[in-house]
Design an enzyme around this catalytic site. Structure first.
Site, PDB file in Angstrom:
ATOM      1  N   ARG A 290      -6.840 -12.639  14.859  1.00 52.12           N
ATOM      2  CA  ARG A 290      -6.801 -13.920  14.121  1.00 52.12           C
ATOM      3  C   ARG A 290      -8.179 -14.294  13.578  1.00 52.12           C
ATOM      4  O   ARG A 290      -8.319 -15.200  12.765  1.00 52.12           O
ATOM      5  CB  ARG A 290      -6.300 -15.043  15.026  1.00 52.12           C
ATOM      6  CG  ARG A 290      -4.909 -14.858  15.585  1.00 52.12           C
ATOM      7  CD  ARG A 290      -4.556 -15.960  16.558  1.00 52.12           C
ATOM      8  NE  ARG A 290      -4.530 -17.256  15.910  1.00 52.12           N
ATOM      9  CZ  ARG A 290      -3.442 -17.753  15.300  1.00 52.12           C
ATOM     10  NH1 ARG A 290      -2.332 -17.050  15.284  1.00 52.12           N
ATOM     11  NH2 ARG A 290      -3.488 -18.924  14.705  1.00 52.12           N
TER      12      ARG A 290
ATOM     13  N   TRP B 183     -12.542 -17.200  12.586  1.00 56.97           N
ATOM     14  CA  TRP B 183     -12.455 -16.668  11.228  1.00 56.97           C
ATOM     15  C   TRP B 183     -13.092 -17.737  10.361  1.00 56.97           C
ATOM     16  O   TRP B 183     -12.502 -18.785  10.120  1.00 56.97           O
ATOM     17  CB  TRP B 183     -11.002 -16.427  10.826  1.00 56.97           C
ATOM     18  CG  TRP B 183     -10.898 -15.906   9.439  1.00 56.97           C
ATOM     19  CD1 TRP B 183     -10.651 -16.627   8.290  1.00 56.97           C
ATOM     20  CD2 TRP B 183     -11.095 -14.565   9.001  1.00 56.97           C
ATOM     21  NE1 TRP B 183     -10.672 -15.822   7.197  1.00 56.97           N
ATOM     22  CE2 TRP B 183     -10.937 -14.547   7.593  1.00 56.97           C
ATOM     23  CE3 TRP B 183     -11.388 -13.386   9.646  1.00 56.97           C
ATOM     24  CZ2 TRP B 183     -11.054 -13.385   6.844  1.00 56.97           C
ATOM     25  CZ3 TRP B 183     -11.493 -12.236   8.901  1.00 56.97           C
ATOM     26  CH2 TRP B 183     -11.334 -12.231   7.521  1.00 56.97           C
TER      27      TRP B 183
ATOM     28  N   ASN C 231      -8.738 -24.606  15.548  1.00 62.10           N
ATOM     29  CA  ASN C 231      -8.188 -23.713  14.529  1.00 62.10           C
ATOM     30  C   ASN C 231      -7.609 -24.615  13.453  1.00 62.10           C
ATOM     31  O   ASN C 231      -6.826 -25.515  13.745  1.00 62.10           O
ATOM     32  CB  ASN C 231      -7.097 -22.814  15.120  1.00 62.10           C
ATOM     33  CG  ASN C 231      -6.411 -21.996  14.030  1.00 62.10           C
ATOM     34  OD1 ASN C 231      -7.041 -21.636  13.033  1.00 62.10           O
ATOM     35  ND2 ASN C 231      -5.131 -21.731  14.199  1.00 62.10           N
ATOM     36  N   GLY C 232      -8.031 -24.384  12.186  1.00 59.83           N
ATOM     37  CA  GLY C 232      -7.517 -25.210  11.086  1.00 59.83           C
ATOM     38  C   GLY C 232      -8.665 -25.636  10.193  1.00 59.83           C
ATOM     39  O   GLY C 232      -9.753 -25.072  10.237  1.00 59.83           O
TER      40      GLY C 232
ATOM     41  N   HIS D 235       5.115   5.648 -26.495  1.00 61.68           N
ATOM     42  CA  HIS D 235       4.022   6.455 -27.073  1.00 61.68           C
ATOM     43  C   HIS D 235       3.678   7.631 -26.188  1.00 61.68           C
ATOM     44  O   HIS D 235       2.516   7.988 -26.030  1.00 61.68           O
ATOM     45  CB  HIS D 235       2.799   5.556 -27.292  1.00 61.68           C
ATOM     46  CG  HIS D 235       3.057   4.456 -28.269  1.00 61.68           C
ATOM     47  ND1 HIS D 235       3.167   4.673 -29.629  1.00 61.68           N
ATOM     48  CD2 HIS D 235       3.303   3.140 -28.076  1.00 61.68           C
ATOM     49  CE1 HIS D 235       3.434   3.530 -30.226  1.00 61.68           C
ATOM     50  NE2 HIS D 235       3.528   2.568 -29.318  1.00 61.68           N
TER      51      HIS D 235
ATOM     52  N   GLU E  64       0.588   2.906  -2.125  1.00 65.93           N
ATOM     53  CA  GLU E  64      -0.314   2.806  -0.964  1.00 65.93           C
ATOM     54  C   GLU E  64       0.391   3.089   0.344  1.00 65.93           C
ATOM     55  O   GLU E  64      -0.129   3.758   1.216  1.00 65.93           O
ATOM     56  CB  GLU E  64      -0.850   1.369  -0.875  1.00 65.93           C
ATOM     57  CG  GLU E  64      -2.120   1.098  -1.553  1.00 65.93           C
ATOM     58  CD  GLU E  64      -2.680  -0.230  -1.116  1.00 65.93           C
ATOM     59  OE1 GLU E  64      -3.681  -0.225  -0.395  1.00 65.93           O
ATOM     60  OE2 GLU E  64      -2.088  -1.265  -1.480  1.00 65.93           O
TER      61      GLU E  64
ATOM     62  N   CYS F 164      -8.089 -18.993  13.189  1.00 62.28           N
ATOM     63  CA  CYS F 164      -8.898 -18.654  14.357  1.00 62.28           C
ATOM     64  C   CYS F 164      -7.950 -18.569  15.552  1.00 62.28           C
ATOM     65  O   CYS F 164      -6.772 -18.859  15.452  1.00 62.28           O
ATOM     66  CB  CYS F 164      -9.935 -19.748  14.620  1.00 62.28           C
ATOM     67  SG  CYS F 164     -10.986 -20.085  13.240  1.00 62.28           S
TER      68      CYS F 164
ATOM     69  N   GLU G 261       0.308  -4.237  -9.786  1.00 61.83           N
ATOM     70  CA  GLU G 261       0.217  -4.534  -8.349  1.00 61.83           C
ATOM     71  C   GLU G 261       1.425  -3.985  -7.606  1.00 61.83           C
ATOM     72  O   GLU G 261       1.297  -3.391  -6.535  1.00 61.83           O
ATOM     73  CB  GLU G 261       0.078  -6.037  -8.120  1.00 61.83           C
ATOM     74  CG  GLU G 261       0.030  -6.451  -6.662  1.00 61.83           C
ATOM     75  CD  GLU G 261      -1.101  -5.800  -5.858  1.00 61.83           C
ATOM     76  OE1 GLU G 261      -2.013  -5.193  -6.463  1.00 61.83           O
ATOM     77  OE2 GLU G 261      -1.051  -5.847  -4.621  1.00 61.83           O
TER      78      GLU G 261
ATOM     79  N   LYS H  19       1.150  -1.269  -4.527  1.00 61.17           N
ATOM     80  CA  LYS H  19       1.735  -1.549  -3.198  1.00 61.17           C
ATOM     81  C   LYS H  19       2.632  -0.403  -2.775  1.00 61.17           C
ATOM     82  O   LYS H  19       2.576   0.084  -1.652  1.00 61.17           O
ATOM     83  CB  LYS H  19       2.541  -2.862  -3.243  1.00 61.17           C
ATOM     84  CG  LYS H  19       1.718  -4.124  -3.198  1.00 61.17           C
ATOM     85  CD  LYS H  19       1.112  -4.466  -1.866  1.00 61.17           C
ATOM     86  CE  LYS H  19      -0.313  -4.072  -1.620  1.00 61.17           C
ATOM     87  NZ  LYS H  19      -1.358  -4.261  -2.561  1.00 61.17           N
TER      88      LYS H  19
ATOM     89  N   LYS I 201      -9.416  -0.566   4.981  1.00 55.47           N
ATOM     90  CA  LYS I 201      -9.227  -1.961   4.566  1.00 55.47           C
ATOM     91  C   LYS I 201     -10.358  -2.397   3.639  1.00 55.47           C
ATOM     92  O   LYS I 201     -10.153  -3.172   2.731  1.00 55.47           O
ATOM     93  CB  LYS I 201      -9.172  -2.886   5.787  1.00 55.47           C
ATOM     94  CG  LYS I 201      -8.888  -4.342   5.456  1.00 55.47           C
ATOM     95  CD  LYS I 201      -7.561  -4.511   4.755  1.00 55.47           C
ATOM     96  CE  LYS I 201      -7.309  -5.935   4.328  1.00 55.47           C
ATOM     97  NZ  LYS I 201      -6.168  -6.037   3.375  1.00 55.47           N
TER      98      LYS I 201
HETATM   99  C1  AGP Z   1      -5.015  -3.230  -1.954  1.00 56.46           C
HETATM  100  O1  AGP Z   1      -3.774  -3.254  -1.268  1.00 56.46           O
HETATM  101  C2  AGP Z   1      -5.884  -2.092  -1.478  1.00 56.46           C
HETATM  102  N1  AGP Z   1      -6.110  -2.186  -0.082  1.00 56.46           N
HETATM  103  C3  AGP Z   1      -7.160  -1.945  -2.296  1.00 56.46           C
HETATM  104  O2  AGP Z   1      -6.797  -1.641  -3.618  1.00 56.46           O
HETATM  105  C4  AGP Z   1      -8.075  -3.178  -2.335  1.00 56.46           C
HETATM  106  O3  AGP Z   1      -7.487  -4.192  -3.114  1.00 56.46           O
HETATM  107  C5  AGP Z   1      -9.399  -2.750  -2.981  1.00 56.46           C
HETATM  108  O4  AGP Z   1      -9.998  -1.747  -2.192  1.00 56.46           O
HETATM  109  C6  AGP Z   1     -10.374  -3.928  -3.148  1.00 56.46           C
HETATM  110  O5  AGP Z   1     -10.690  -4.458  -1.897  1.00 56.46           O
HETATM  111  P1  AGP Z   1     -11.435  -5.874  -1.843  1.00 56.46           P
HETATM  112  O6  AGP Z   1     -10.490  -6.881  -2.425  1.00 56.46           O
HETATM  113  O7  AGP Z   1     -11.703  -6.106  -0.389  1.00 56.46           O
HETATM  114  O8  AGP Z   1     -12.690  -5.778  -2.644  1.00 56.46           O
END
Ligand code: AGP
Length: 612
Positions: A27, A76, A102-103, A507, A491, A2, A484, A488, A607
């Site tokens: 935050r 938060w 905050n905490g 294969h 993206e 927060c 993953e 990354k 996001k």
């Molecule tokens: C991850 O870096 C991406 N932003 C995306 O794949 C994300 O993980 C996915 O949209 C799921 O989002 P969520 O965890 O908020 O459900």
């Protein structure tokens, strides 16, 4: 995480507090509030759920709140979902003390029970309210607010940055900190506290950083600081030379890098309150051992990086529980005909708690009679509210679109859930359980050693940032890790990348490997190390360049085959992905940086994906 801010001076406090909170919204932004003390109006608290705009509307942009002494908070949520009552500041029942925090107060339940037994009523579900009520409890008995503060700090456990207003203290407020950032600001005829310099840089660049255990008495003419023993201490003053936008990112060039570096702390905050006497405890879970034993199978359902956590979880939970664990993309699960019933537990993983595909899958699972549990970062989000049970990753707000700290906290929380279930099923030997718990506790420090030196990764990124296609290969947990790492990279750098089960490459896909193709080989999963090495030999024979990630104990051996080896500390087999992912995040970050990409807001992405 927060944001808190405090002001005392000659000007009206409320507008200054609101401006400060605006700079701290990154935050936390699910609710906000201020408390201002004035001779004529006494202690005024204005607070509301929602973004800061709501509070601005409530207070006429601060003009309607009189007084030159105040504290503010932007939240938060961790304990208690976003609501007017759960927002800060929290008032003591006698309305003489207001607190922003905050905490996390880890022992708030026992303190609240004690105070309630003394007839003290509580308004909210938060951990913070116990600070306000306990302060007044002691203040009623000793009449000295500073002595009361020290007694409270001796009683509470956990992390705190506190701002405290007392109605009987007309010219000062009090601040205290332990394991949560709090700085002091020195202005002309005014003084400040803030979670970070962003909130006050407009008014002063002269700051001092409070240390754990310190208490500050903040007045317009100056700030007195005392140590945990109550002895005065002299604080070193610093002049901040950041610009405001850099300050929001804590001095980092991007939120993503800041959040990568926050991972050890985020994991520590997610793990430590849930480990007591070497056992995993989930106070928030309403599942009996009998419930857990009734689950004949488990599903993990999610999207994107959260799905990749589920891929790790499948391997780990099957190993711990010796029961079937399926993992499915939420967008597939929702339209499939999954074999779920009342004996199935479906675990939904989501940072935002608002991903539409995951929400739809949750509703489908419930319609099929499954029991549901969500692992979510945003408190009070839709998925958190609709699942039967919810476990929160206390990662704090994650601003960068590419997830890092939420991913890492999801990983450890799922591992802890596996231990918790294994305990009920009796499916893990005691010493194995203890080994995993011990490595969980050691994980943040090991993460810090990886993040402390990124120079080599930065150099490798400068060598490969112009590649048009990069492969990630691995076996078992390394395959899940590769998924993953590949996402990354894609993206934020827009380089095409594929993650492949190393044993599957031959294969078909190996036809794409040619001279100079970069293959990122994950070799952290020790039981299949030799197999992974032979896959490296396979692709090298076709001209591939190798960037390998492995454990320190395997690095020398791997160096005989791979020219670029990035070692991470050894940990328990199940937890190795929590360390192996770090170089992949850093690599993706510096490749994208070299390519001049918009790292925090990559093209085409959001996001939280709240569309089909
Ligand atoms: C991850 O870096 C991406 N932003 C995306 O794949 C994300 O993980 C996915 O949209 C799921 O989002 P969520 O965890 O908020 O459900």
């Amino acid at each position: 995480m927060c944001g808190i801010v405090g002001f005392v001076g000659q000007e009206q406090a409320a507008p200054i507090l609101l401006d400060g909170l605006e700079k701290l919204e990154y935050r936390g932004y699910d609710s906000a509030g201020i408390a201002v003390l004035s001779e004529s109006k006494g202690l005024q608290v204005k607070k509301a759920k929602g973004r800061l705009q709501v509070l601005r509307g409530l207070t006429g942009d601060g003009r309607d709140v009189e007084g030159t002494l105040g504290i503010g908070h932007t939240r938060w949520a961790t304990h208690g979902e976003p609501s007017d009552l759960n927002s800060h500041p929290h008032l003591s029942s006698g309305h003489r003390i207001a607190v922003v925090h905050n905490g996390i107060i880890e022992n708030y339940v026992e303190i609240r029970e004690f105070l309630q037994s003394q007839g003290i009523p509580f308004q909210s579900e938060t951990d913070t309210e116990v600070v306000a009520q306990l302060l007044e409890y002691y203040y009623d008995r000793c009449g000295d607010i500073m002595a009361s503060v020290y007694r409270v700090l001796a009683r509470i456990e956990g992390a705190y940055a506190l701002g405290i207003l007392c109605r009987d203290l007309p010219d000062a407020f009090i601040a205290a900190r332990k394991d949560a950032p709090l700085l002091l600001g020195y202005g002309q005829g005014c003084s400040f506290i803030a979670s970070d310099v962003t909130a006050i840089i407009k008014h002063t660049r002269e700051v001092a950083y409070m240390e754990d255990g310190e208490v500050a008495l903040v007045k317009a003419g100056g700030i007195q600081v005392f140590n945990a023993m109550g002895q005065p201490v002299e604080k070193e003053h610093h002049t901040v030379d950041w610009d405001v936008s850099a300050a929001e990112k804590g001095g980092f060039p991007h939120f993503m890098l800041k959040e990568i570096m926050e991972q050890p702390e985020a994991v520590r905050k997610t793990v430590s309150p849930r480990l007591k006497d070497g056992r995993v405890h989930f106070e928030e879970l309403k599942l009996t051992a009998e419930d857990i034993r009734s689950f004949s199978r488990f599903f993990i359902v999610a999207c994107g990086s959260s799905y990749h956590v589920g891929m790790v979880g499948k391997y780990n939970l099957e190993r711990l529980l010796r029961r079937p664990v399926d993992v499915m993309l939420a967008s597939e699960f929702r339209y499939a005909d999954p074999l779920v019933d009342e004996h199935t537990l479906v675990i939904f993983i989501s940072q935002s708690g608002e991903t539409l595909d995951t929400m739809a899958a949750l509703r489908r699972a419930k319609a099929l009679g499954a029991r549901t549990l969500a692992i979510v970062n945003v408190v009070g989000s839709s998925i958190a509210r609709e699942a039967d049970q919810v476990l929160y990753t206390w990662a704090g707000p994650e601003i960068a679109v590419a997830t890092t700290k939420a991913y890492s906290t999801q990983l450890v929380l799922l591992d802890m859930l596996g231990l918790f279930f294994a305990q009920a099923l009796g499916s893990v030997e005691e010493e194995e359980y203890a080994r995993i718990v011990s490595e969980l506790q050691a994980l943040p420090a090991k993460m810090e050693t990886v993040l402390a030196d990124t120079e080599r990764i930065k150099y490798l990124a400068s060598r490969y940032f112009n590649h048009s296609s990069i492969f990630f290969i691995g076996r078992n947990l390394d395959y899940a890790l590769g998924l993953e790492g590949s996402l990354k990279l894609k993206e934020i750098s827009y380089i095409h990348s594929e993650a492949y089960a190393a044993g599957e490459l031959k294969h078909g896909t190996i036809s794409l490997i040619e001279k100079g193709t970069l293959v990122v080989a994950l070799c952290c999963y020790a039981p299949l190390f030799e197999k992974s090495v032979s896959n490296i030999v396979e692709v090298k024979a076709r001209g591939a360049d190798i960037l390998a990630v492995t454990t320190e104990s395997l690095a020398a051996e791997l160096g005989k085959t791979a020219e670029n080896v990035l070692p991470v500390p050894d940990t328990h087999l199940l937890l190795q992905p929590s360390l192996g992912v770090l170089p992949l995040q850093i690599f993706a970050y510096y490749v994208a940086l070299q390519r001049g990409c918009d790292i925090d807001k990559p093209r085409n992405l959001a996001k939280s994906v709240t569309v089909e």
